[in-house]
Design an enzyme around this catalytic site. Structure first.
Site, PDB file in Angstrom:
ATOM      1  N   TYR A  84      -0.300   0.874  12.805  1.00  0.00           N
ATOM      2  CA  TYR A  84      -0.577  -0.279  13.660  1.00  0.00           C
ATOM      3  C   TYR A  84      -2.020  -0.707  13.458  1.00  0.00           C
ATOM      4  CZ  TYR A  84      -1.871  -2.852  17.897  1.00  0.00           C
ATOM      5  OH  TYR A  84      -2.357  -3.808  18.760  1.00  0.00           O
ATOM      6  N   HIS A  85      -2.231  -2.009  13.387  1.00  0.00           N
ATOM      7  CA  HIS A  85      -3.573  -2.574  13.395  1.00  0.00           C
ATOM      8  C   HIS A  85      -3.693  -3.481  14.612  1.00  0.00           C
ATOM      9  CE1 HIS A  85      -4.264  -1.045   9.421  1.00  0.00           C
ATOM     10  NE2 HIS A  85      -3.341  -1.812   8.865  1.00  0.00           N
ATOM     11  N   ARG A 126       0.846  -1.199   0.000  1.00  0.00           N
ATOM     12  CA  ARG A 126       0.000   0.000   0.000  1.00  0.00           C
ATOM     13  C   ARG A 126       0.874   1.238   0.000  1.00  0.00           C
ATOM     14  NH1 ARG A 126       0.934   2.200   4.794  1.00  0.00           N
ATOM     15  NH2 ARG A 126       1.194   0.884   6.647  1.00  0.00           N
ATOM     16  N   CYS A 166       2.508   6.878  10.808  1.00  0.00           N
ATOM     17  CA  CYS A 166       2.460   7.450   9.451  1.00  0.00           C
ATOM     18  C   CYS A 166       3.725   8.231   9.117  1.00  0.00           C
ATOM     19  CB  CYS A 166       1.225   8.335   9.284  1.00  0.00           C
ATOM     20  SG  CYS A 166      -0.317   7.459   9.644  1.00  0.00           S
ATOM     21  N   GLY A 196       1.910   4.971   1.809  1.00  0.00           N
ATOM     22  CA  GLY A 196       2.057   5.422   3.191  1.00  0.00           C
ATOM     23  C   GLY A 196       3.233   4.800   3.911  1.00  0.00           C
ATOM     24  N   ALA A 210      -6.551   6.264   9.820  1.00  0.00           N
ATOM     25  CA  ALA A 210      -5.455   6.299   8.851  1.00  0.00           C
ATOM     26  C   ALA A 210      -5.914   5.703   7.531  1.00  0.00           C
ATOM     27  CB  ALA A 210      -4.254   5.521   9.389  1.00  0.00           C
ATOM     28  N   LEU A 211      -5.313   6.184   6.450  1.00  0.00           N
ATOM     29  CA  LEU A 211      -5.590   5.666   5.116  1.00  0.00           C
ATOM     30  C   LEU A 211      -4.303   5.139   4.497  1.00  0.00           C
ATOM     31  CD1 LEU A 211      -8.120   7.511   5.538  1.00  0.00           C
ATOM     32  CD2 LEU A 211      -8.022   7.982   3.100  1.00  0.00           C
TER      33      LEU A 211
END
Length: 236
Positions: free
Chosen positions: A93-94, A87, A185, A89, A154-155
């Site tokens: 964190y997830h 992706r 980020c 960026g 966040a994207l």
């Protein structure tokens, strides 16, 4: 023209058209890699006849670095794995208590470009927070959604052959400590917050349908939930 001004240009366009069907799959809690690889397979295999989809998931703890991500922004990961992914960026964190939605959309069919796509995701999150009287905004040059300077969503996106994958991560009610192990980020000292800390609901179930509804409105989608899951066999 700055990002906020660009986002204001075409805010209502998809909603003026007949809504297009979009399958919604709630994957529950899953490790990151199998879902990532399933998104890649779906995007590579889809045709012009393939319906768009929205995948909703809550991930096991993981740090992910985008294509331009720098390892120096991962300060002290400890026992949380770090994955380099495809992706855009930097690092994020997830983890449990965070809603992650992966819109798998064909932009040409929706009649929008990448900038508009990003703006619409941000607007859906802003409108969701407004449901609980939480005032949120964009920050020029830093995609995502912020409340009083702290990032709540966040994207990180990828577009391949005009089709999107990856997506958004919305902090609802989660342990924010892992964000202190990174420069979120890529920004040193960036503050991170969550819906529950802002006075909103603590339950994922209360937030999911609201966010999905606003995404549907932004993209002109007729959401069609299904209990069927994608193939999450991680053969990559």
């Amino acid at each position: 023209m700055d990002a906020v001004s660009e986002c204001a240009l075409d805010a209502a366009a998809p909603g003026q058209r007949v809504a297009r069907p979009a399958v919604v799959r709630d994957l529950g809690r899953q490790p990151y890699a199998p879902v990532w690889h399933a998104m890649q397979r779906f995007t590579d295999a889809r045709t012009d006849a393939t319906d768009d989809e929205l995948w909703v998931v809550e991930h096991d703890p993981v740090f992910t670095l985008g294509q331009a991500g720098k390892d120096e922004h991962v300060l002290a990961p400890g026992d949380i794995p770090v994955l380099h992914v495809d992706r855009g960026g930097q690092v994020t964190y997830h983890g449990p208590g965070q809603i992650v939605i992966y819109p798998l959309l064909q932009l040409r069919r929706l009649g929008i470009g990448v900038r508009d796509y990003v703006c619409r995701i941000e607007q859906a999150i802003i409108d969701t927070l407004d449901e609980w009287n939480i005032g949120a905004e964009r920050q020029d040059g830093a995609p995502g959604v912020y409340v009083a300077g702290a990032k709540v969503a966040a994207l990180g996106i990828r577009v391949r052959r005009g089709c999107t994958f990856h997506g958004l991560a919305f902090n609802v009610a989660m342990d924010l400590e892992p964000f202190r192990r990174i420069n979120p980020c890529g920004y040193q000292g960036l503050q991170v917050t969550s819906v529950v800390d802002l006075g909103g609901p603590s339950g994922m179930a209360a937030v999911k349908p609201v966010l999905l509804g606003h995404l549907a409105r932004q993209f002109g989608l007729d959401l069609q939930p299904t209990s069927e899951l994608p193939d999450l066999t991680d053969a990559a």
